[in-house]
Each structure stands twice: as C-alpha cells, then as structure tokens.
Write an enzyme that holds these catalytic residues in place. Structure first.
Site, short mmCIF file in Angstrom:
data_model
loop_
_atom_site.label_atom_id
_atom_site.label_comp_id
_atom_site.label_asym_id
_atom_site.label_seq_id
_atom_site.Cartn_x
_atom_site.Cartn_y
_atom_site.Cartn_z
N SER A 145 33.28 83.01 50.07
CA SER A 145 32.84 84.07 49.16
C SER A 145 32.14 85.17 49.95
O SER A 145 31.44 84.88 50.93
CB SER A 145 31.88 83.52 48.10
OG SER A 145 31.38 84.57 47.29
N TYR A 158 24.46 79.24 45.46
CA TYR A 158 25.89 79.49 45.64
C TYR A 158 26.13 80.17 46.98
O TYR A 158 27.01 79.75 47.76
CB TYR A 158 26.42 80.36 44.50
CG TYR A 158 27.89 80.65 44.60
CD1 TYR A 158 28.84 79.68 44.27
CD2 TYR A 158 28.35 81.90 45.02
CE1 TYR A 158 30.19 79.94 44.36
CE2 TYR A 158 29.71 82.18 45.12
CZ TYR A 158 30.62 81.19 44.78
OH TYR A 158 31.97 81.45 44.88
#
Length: 284
Positions: A145, A158
C-alpha cells in the site's frame, strides 16, 4: 558417385504452457480484477478465499485458504500441483483494513491485522518457495500500500503492517535470488473496492478525546475508497510486471497526488511533511 540422401530431421515445438498464477484473496476487489484480467489473457489462474463455496460468479477456480494457517496454505498449494506441474506466479493480495486511534485499538485487532497483512504473505511465500526452487524460477508479487510509506493518522496499524511487508520482501529478494525467484512489491493507492466495508473500525466513542478528529478522518477515508480508481488499473500493472523480464523491486499504482506524496516524504523535512498531513486531514 552421388552423395547418399540426407536424413531429414524435424523439430517438434513444445506445446504452449500457460503460466500458472495463484492469487490470494481472489474472490473480490483487486484480487478478482487481477484474476479475471489474467484469465482473459490465457493464464491458468487459481484464486483463494476463506469461503469459496459462497462465491458463485468467479471465472477462475477458487480454493479454500486461510493465510494464517500453514496447513490450509499447504493444502491449497498441493491441490494446485495435483492439477498442474508448476506455480509460476504468486500474488499475495489477501489483506485486511484497520482504522482507529492507536490508543483505543484493541491489542487483539492489532495482532489480527499483522497476522493477515504481514504474517499471511510470509506464510504463503514460505510454502511456495520449495516448489519454485525445484522449478528454478518463479515470481512473487506482494500487494502492499502507498499507506505503507508513511504513518497516517488513524491508520497507523495498517500503515505499519504494510511497511513491515515492504521491508521484509526487500531482504527476502536478496536471499532467494539465487534460486531464480523474483519478488516485487506493488503499492496501490485508493481503489474502489469493498475493503472499507470489511475492515475493522475502532468505534467512535462518545467520551473519546479523539471523537471529532477520528470521526472526520474516518469519513474522509471512506470517501477516498468510494471515489477510488478502477481495480482494472492494478490488473493491467500486474500483467505488465509479470511479462517484464527484469521487474523493479517497487511499483506504485494510484493517483498522481498519492504517488507524489511518497516523493515529498523523501525530500521534505519530517516536521514539514507532518504539517502537510495534519492540514490534509483537517487535524490542525
């Protein structure tokens, strides 16, 4: 005296063998888009899901796999190898989202996020490496990501789980290159998938000192996903990387602003970059 006639020899070409691709988390979102795109182009695709029996619209076979259980991973790989001779490409796509103030995020949920986003891909790689070593080749792509390149407010866990995977793969690439195995990280930005619906949200507590800021940031994050890019963009990039003889270590796929944010992180002083993020999220 005439020379005796020469024997004619014929070279028989080996039949085309499509590359076999394993995609974890292939039942929806980015994984599904990648699987459909590669299937249309002649690849032999196998996807995985925790509950494949619930998926009725997949154009490629879905196998049951839980990336947090080594027995489940090994069973899925064995099932693939009972049907084909090799696994050419593995795409570690399975992952979970998690949001919330770190102070208020339960330890159990933090561990779950790392189990799936970090330990899960490593478990899959460990299980498939013996086969790729036997083949003398293979390509492992890890969906990370853009959030893994920076600490984002209310998305810190995250970001950390994806950053850990990025760095670990950098090391693992150098350990496994001797076996003919390639490893590549692909960092997407926001794409229109169901990740927001499936991720863990720490609740916005009425008496929380983070109530206002977290509530506003959570709303912004959900809007970014809803208005995100088409997962087909990721599928096209994955196809391009698979067909590249010597792919790069890192790729980023997303809006120009999202990709540029990584450049700014590298060149700006830490506090200047922090102030930019605070302003972006309306936290100052």
């Amino acid at each position: 005296m005439e020379n005796p006639p020469q024997k004619r020899t014929f070279a028989f070409q080996q039949p085309f063998m499509p590359k076999t691709v394993l995609i974890t988390g292939g039942s929806s979102g980015i994984g599904k888009a990648i699987g459909e795109y590669l299937s249309e182009r002649g690849y032999q695709v196998f996807g995985t899901s925790r509950n494949p029996e619930k998926i009725t619209d997949s154009v490629f076979p879905l196998l049951k796999m839980e990336v947090n259980a080594t027995e489940s991973i090994e069973a899925a790989i064995a099932e693939i190898l009972s049907k084909v001779e090799r696994i050419d490409v593995v795409i570690n796509n399975a992952g979970v989202g998690i949001t919330g103030p770190i102070e208020e995020t339960p330890e159990s949920e933090i561990k779950k996020a790392f189990q799936t986003n970090f330990h899960g891909p490593i478990n899959v790689i460990k299980a498939v490496l013996p086969q790729m070593r036997k083949q003398g080749s293979g390509h492992i792509l890890n969906i990370t990501s853009i959030a893994g390149y920076m600490g984002l407010p209310y998305r810190g866990i995250y970001s950390a789980s994806k950053a850990a995977l990025e760095i670990t793969i950098e090391a693992m690439r150098m350990e496994t290159i001797q076996f003919g195995v390639k490893m590549t990280n692909i960092a997407p930005g926001d794409f229109a998938t169901n990740i927001a619906a499936g991720r863990y949200h720490a609740p916005v507590l009425e008496n929380s000192p983070y109530k206002k800021d977290y509530g506003n940031t959570l709303k912004m994050m959900n809007e970014h996903v809803d208005n995100g890019g088409d997962p087909l963009e990721m599928a096209k990039m994955v196809h391009k990387i698979i067909e590249t003889e010597n792919p790069r270590i890192h790729y980023k796929v997303g809006s120009s602003l999202q990709k540029f944010s990584i450049v700014l992180k590298r060149i700006l002083p830490d506090k200047v970059y922090e102030q930019m993020l605070l302003k972006h999220y309306g936290l100052k």
